[in-house]
Design a protein around this motif. Structure first.
Motif, mmCIF file in Angstrom:
data_model
loop_
_atom_site.group_PDB
_atom_site.id
_atom_site.type_symbol
_atom_site.label_atom_id
_atom_site.label_comp_id
_atom_site.label_asym_id
_atom_site.label_seq_id
_atom_site.Cartn_x
_atom_site.Cartn_y
_atom_site.Cartn_z
ATOM 1 N N LYS A 27 0.827 -1.212 0.000
ATOM 2 C CA LYS A 27 0.000 0.000 0.000
ATOM 3 C C LYS A 27 0.860 1.260 0.000
ATOM 4 C CE LYS A 27 -2.636 -1.420 3.495
ATOM 5 N NZ LYS A 27 -3.733 -1.459 4.503
ATOM 6 N N ASN A 28 1.970 1.235 0.722
ATOM 7 C CA ASN A 28 2.857 2.401 0.754
ATOM 8 C C ASN A 28 3.463 2.674 -0.616
ATOM 9 O OD1 ASN A 28 2.395 2.839 3.477
ATOM 10 N ND2 ASN A 28 4.182 1.641 4.135
ATOM 11 N N THR A 29 3.847 1.609 -1.319
ATOM 12 C CA THR A 29 4.416 1.785 -2.663
ATOM 13 C C THR A 29 3.391 2.389 -3.608
ATOM 14 O OG1 THR A 29 5.957 -0.056 -2.376
ATOM 15 C CG2 THR A 29 5.432 0.584 -4.638
ATOM 16 N N ILE A 30 2.160 1.917 -3.519
ATOM 17 C CA ILE A 30 1.096 2.468 -4.372
ATOM 18 C C ILE A 30 0.889 3.945 -4.061
ATOM 19 C CG2 ILE A 30 -1.359 2.352 -4.935
ATOM 20 C CD1 ILE A 30 -1.234 -0.656 -4.332
ATOM 21 N N ASN A 31 0.820 4.274 -2.775
ATOM 22 C CA ASN A 31 0.572 5.662 -2.373
ATOM 23 C C ASN A 31 1.731 6.581 -2.734
ATOM 24 O OD1 ASN A 31 -1.922 4.971 -1.281
ATOM 25 N ND2 ASN A 31 -1.064 4.558 0.750
ATOM 26 N N ASN A 32 2.958 6.069 -2.652
ATOM 27 C CA ASN A 32 4.131 6.911 -2.898
ATOM 28 C C ASN A 32 4.478 7.040 -4.378
ATOM 29 O OD1 ASN A 32 4.462 7.337 -0.146
ATOM 30 N ND2 ASN A 32 5.833 5.574 0.094
ATOM 31 N N GLN A 33 4.348 5.944 -5.125
ATOM 32 C CA GLN A 33 4.800 5.956 -6.511
ATOM 33 C C GLN A 33 3.672 6.117 -7.536
ATOM 34 O OE1 GLN A 33 7.676 2.917 -7.585
ATOM 35 N NE2 GLN A 33 8.315 2.641 -5.453
ATOM 36 N N ARG A 63 0.442 7.704 -6.757
ATOM 37 C CA ARG A 63 -0.631 8.423 -6.070
ATOM 38 C C ARG A 63 -1.606 9.094 -7.029
ATOM 39 N NH1 ARG A 63 3.902 11.602 -4.729
ATOM 40 N NH2 ARG A 63 3.894 10.653 -2.650
ATOM 41 N N GLU A 64 -1.150 9.362 -8.267
ATOM 42 C CA GLU A 64 -2.040 10.016 -9.225
ATOM 43 C C GLU A 64 -3.008 9.031 -9.889
ATOM 44 O OE1 GLU A 64 1.742 9.069 -11.628
ATOM 45 O OE2 GLU A 64 1.114 9.443 -9.558
ATOM 46 N N TYR A 65 -2.825 7.743 -9.605
ATOM 47 C CA TYR A 65 -3.693 6.715 -10.176
ATOM 48 C C TYR A 65 -4.774 6.302 -9.179
ATOM 49 C CZ TYR A 65 -0.457 5.943 -14.073
ATOM 50 O OH TYR A 65 0.319 6.089 -15.193
ATOM 51 N N ARG A 66 -5.857 5.780 -9.722
ATOM 52 C CA ARG A 66 -6.929 5.245 -8.888
ATOM 53 C C ARG A 66 -6.815 3.726 -8.836
ATOM 54 N NH1 ARG A 66 -11.959 3.023 -9.338
ATOM 55 N NH2 ARG A 66 -11.831 3.019 -11.620
ATOM 56 N N PHE A 67 -6.908 3.181 -7.642
ATOM 57 C CA PHE A 67 -6.846 1.725 -7.476
ATOM 58 C C PHE A 67 -8.074 1.079 -8.105
ATOM 59 C CE2 PHE A 67 -8.030 -2.117 -5.185
ATOM 60 C CZ PHE A 67 -6.853 -2.839 -5.159
ATOM 61 N N ASP A 68 -7.848 0.024 -8.902
ATOM 62 C CA ASP A 68 -8.955 -0.689 -9.536
ATOM 63 C C ASP A 68 -9.154 -2.055 -8.885
ATOM 64 O OD1 ASP A 68 -11.011 -1.407 -11.207
ATOM 65 O OD2 ASP A 68 -9.706 -2.022 -12.849
ATOM 66 N N GLU A 69 -8.144 -2.920 -8.967
ATOM 67 C CA GLU A 69 -8.245 -4.229 -8.331
ATOM 68 C C GLU A 69 -6.855 -4.813 -8.135
ATOM 69 O OE1 GLU A 69 -8.951 -7.476 -11.803
ATOM 70 O OE2 GLU A 69 -10.718 -6.276 -11.301
ATOM 71 N N ALA A 70 -6.791 -5.896 -7.351
ATOM 72 C CA ALA A 70 -5.500 -6.517 -7.060
ATOM 73 C C ALA A 70 -5.660 -8.025 -6.944
ATOM 74 C CB ALA A 70 -4.911 -5.951 -5.770
ATOM 75 N N ILE A 105 -1.277 -5.359 -9.325
ATOM 76 C CA ILE A 105 -2.167 -4.233 -9.048
ATOM 77 C C ILE A 105 -2.602 -3.585 -10.358
ATOM 78 C CG2 ILE A 105 -2.462 -2.128 -7.704
ATOM 79 C CD1 ILE A 105 -1.630 -4.538 -6.014
ATOM 80 N N GLU A 106 -3.890 -3.378 -10.514
ATOM 81 C CA GLU A 106 -4.415 -2.670 -11.678
ATOM 82 C C GLU A 106 -4.840 -1.273 -11.241
ATOM 83 O OE1 GLU A 106 -7.359 -4.805 -13.866
ATOM 84 O OE2 GLU A 106 -6.218 -6.687 -13.858
ATOM 85 N N LEU A 107 -4.300 -0.272 -11.943
ATOM 86 C CA LEU A 107 -4.540 1.127 -11.612
ATOM 87 C C LEU A 107 -5.108 1.856 -12.825
ATOM 88 C CD1 LEU A 107 -1.084 1.670 -9.878
ATOM 89 C CD2 LEU A 107 -3.265 1.304 -8.693
ATOM 90 N N GLU A 108 -5.788 2.967 -12.576
ATOM 91 C CA GLU A 108 -6.383 3.748 -13.652
ATOM 92 C C GLU A 108 -6.101 5.230 -13.448
ATOM 93 O OE1 GLU A 108 -10.522 2.918 -13.492
ATOM 94 O OE2 GLU A 108 -10.378 0.967 -14.478
ATOM 95 N N LYS A 109 -5.914 5.934 -14.572
ATOM 96 C CA LYS A 109 -5.797 7.394 -14.554
ATOM 97 C C LYS A 109 -6.365 7.919 -15.860
ATOM 98 C CE LYS A 109 -1.906 9.480 -15.321
ATOM 99 N NZ LYS A 109 -0.536 10.045 -15.189
ATOM 100 N N ASN A 168 6.076 -6.933 -4.837
ATOM 101 C CA ASN A 168 6.233 -8.053 -3.913
ATOM 102 C C ASN A 168 5.859 -7.647 -2.491
ATOM 103 O OD1 ASN A 168 8.436 -6.743 -2.744
ATOM 104 N ND2 ASN A 168 9.957 -7.975 -3.826
ATOM 105 N N GLU A 169 5.933 -8.581 -1.574
ATOM 106 C CA GLU A 169 5.468 -8.340 -0.206
ATOM 107 C C GLU A 169 6.276 -7.266 0.516
ATOM 108 O OE1 GLU A 169 3.523 -12.257 1.610
ATOM 109 O OE2 GLU A 169 5.605 -12.595 0.991
ATOM 110 N N ASP A 170 7.498 -7.007 0.026
ATOM 111 C CA ASP A 170 8.340 -5.975 0.631
ATOM 112 C C ASP A 170 8.098 -4.598 0.030
ATOM 113 O OD1 ASP A 170 9.605 -7.830 2.313
ATOM 114 O OD2 ASP A 170 10.963 -8.425 0.685
ATOM 115 N N GLY A 171 7.149 -4.519 -0.910
ATOM 116 C CA GLY A 171 6.837 -3.228 -1.514
ATOM 117 C C GLY A 171 7.716 -2.875 -2.694
#
Length: 285
Positions: free
Chosen positions: A235-241, A243-250, A264-268, A278-281
């Motif tokens: 979650k931290n990696t998604i938020n940091n790298q 952040r301009e994308y919207r979470f779709d599914e995982a 992770i599937e993201l949309e913008k 991976n589990e370590d982000g």
């Protein structure tokens, strides 16, 4: 040698199927007595029975409360029955799940009950919205197994694929008490997983896809996870790298080599992005 034998059997099966997919109605076929007896034993109250052949199978179209089609092999072994049922005849759990889904407002086109040898009963709700048509596959307890684009293919695609004993034993050992819902062999030669066997199971209330390679060995297992179920590092990696994308599914993916990661599937706007973390982000290929 194992791969060669497996590939040869698959090729022979496909070739036989293509050569024998001509359909005949009951005006031109003779139904063996043993097969008629097997059908009568399974469906003693069937009415308006009409026989035909499809892709090398004997198919009995009949009425037994609802319109149905039962498929048998040439030696009289039952393989599948597809029953056209009204929406109200669905298990309550399926209706509840559907009515809470993103497809609840779509038009219901057709509802089928699929009973097949070697797998659990599933229910298919066909829905449409403008030019889109989707088939939703549910277990009796309301778990959504998969949603696929409706291609209007004939129902030969619903016929069950038989698992090897080794595959079935693997599932029983790794996923105790799992219910086997669907079995498919990937048949698109352009896909990396051509010839792989995909088994949809329900394990601990979760729908999972178990993938076996062409030799029958376990390749990977994947299943959908909610955003709040992701590890904090992911979650931290998604938020940091991103952040301009919207979470779709995982999806969580576990591979035979021990690798575990999340797709992770993201949309913008009109851009879709898929990343593996991976589990370590750490973002991985």
């Amino acid at each position: 040698m194992k791969l060669k034998i497996y590939t040869l059997l698959l090729a022979l099966c496909v070739t036989w199927s293509l050569q024998s997919c001509d359909n005949d109605d009951d005006n031109s076929i003779a139904v063996p007595t043993e097969l008629q007896n097997a059908f009568a034993s399974k469906y003693p109250n069937a009415a308006n029975v009409k026989w035909e052949t499809k892709c090398g199978y004997y198919v009995a179209d009949f009425y037994d409360g609802y319109e149905a089609s039962a498929w048998f092999t040439q030696d009289g072994k039952w393989q599948m029955t597809e029953t056209d049922i009204p929406y109200n005849a669905l298990p309550q759990a399926v209706k509840t799940s559907f009515e809470k889904s993103e497809y609840a407002s779509w038009k219901q086109d057709d509802v089928d009950k699929l009973e097949r040898t070697g797998v659990e009963t599933i229910f298919v709700i066909e829905v449409e919205n403008q030019n889109q048509e989707i088939d939703l596959y549910y277990s009796a307890d309301g778990t959504l197994i998969k949603s696929i684009v409706d291609t209007d293919d004939d129902n030969t695609g619903h016929l069950p694929v038989q698992l090897t004993e080794a595959m079935r034993n693997f599932i029983n050992e790794k996923y105790p008490n799992a219910k086997i819902m669907e079995i498919d062999v990937e048949d698109d030669r352009n896909d990396w997983d051509f010839g792989y066997t995909e088994v949809d199971i329900i394990h601990n209330g979760i729908s999972k896809d178990v993938l076996f390679d062409q030799t029958g060995d376990w390749h990977s297992t994947s299943w959908e996870v909610r955003q709040n179920e992701l590890p904090e590092a992911v979650k931290n990696t998604i938020n940091n790298q991103y952040r301009e994308y919207r979470f779709d599914e995982a999806k969580r993916i576990e591979k035979a080599d021990g690798t575990i990661y999340y797709r992770i599937e993201l949309e913008k706007m009109n851009v879709d992005l898929e990343v593996n973390i991976n589990e370590d982000g750490i973002v991985i290929p």
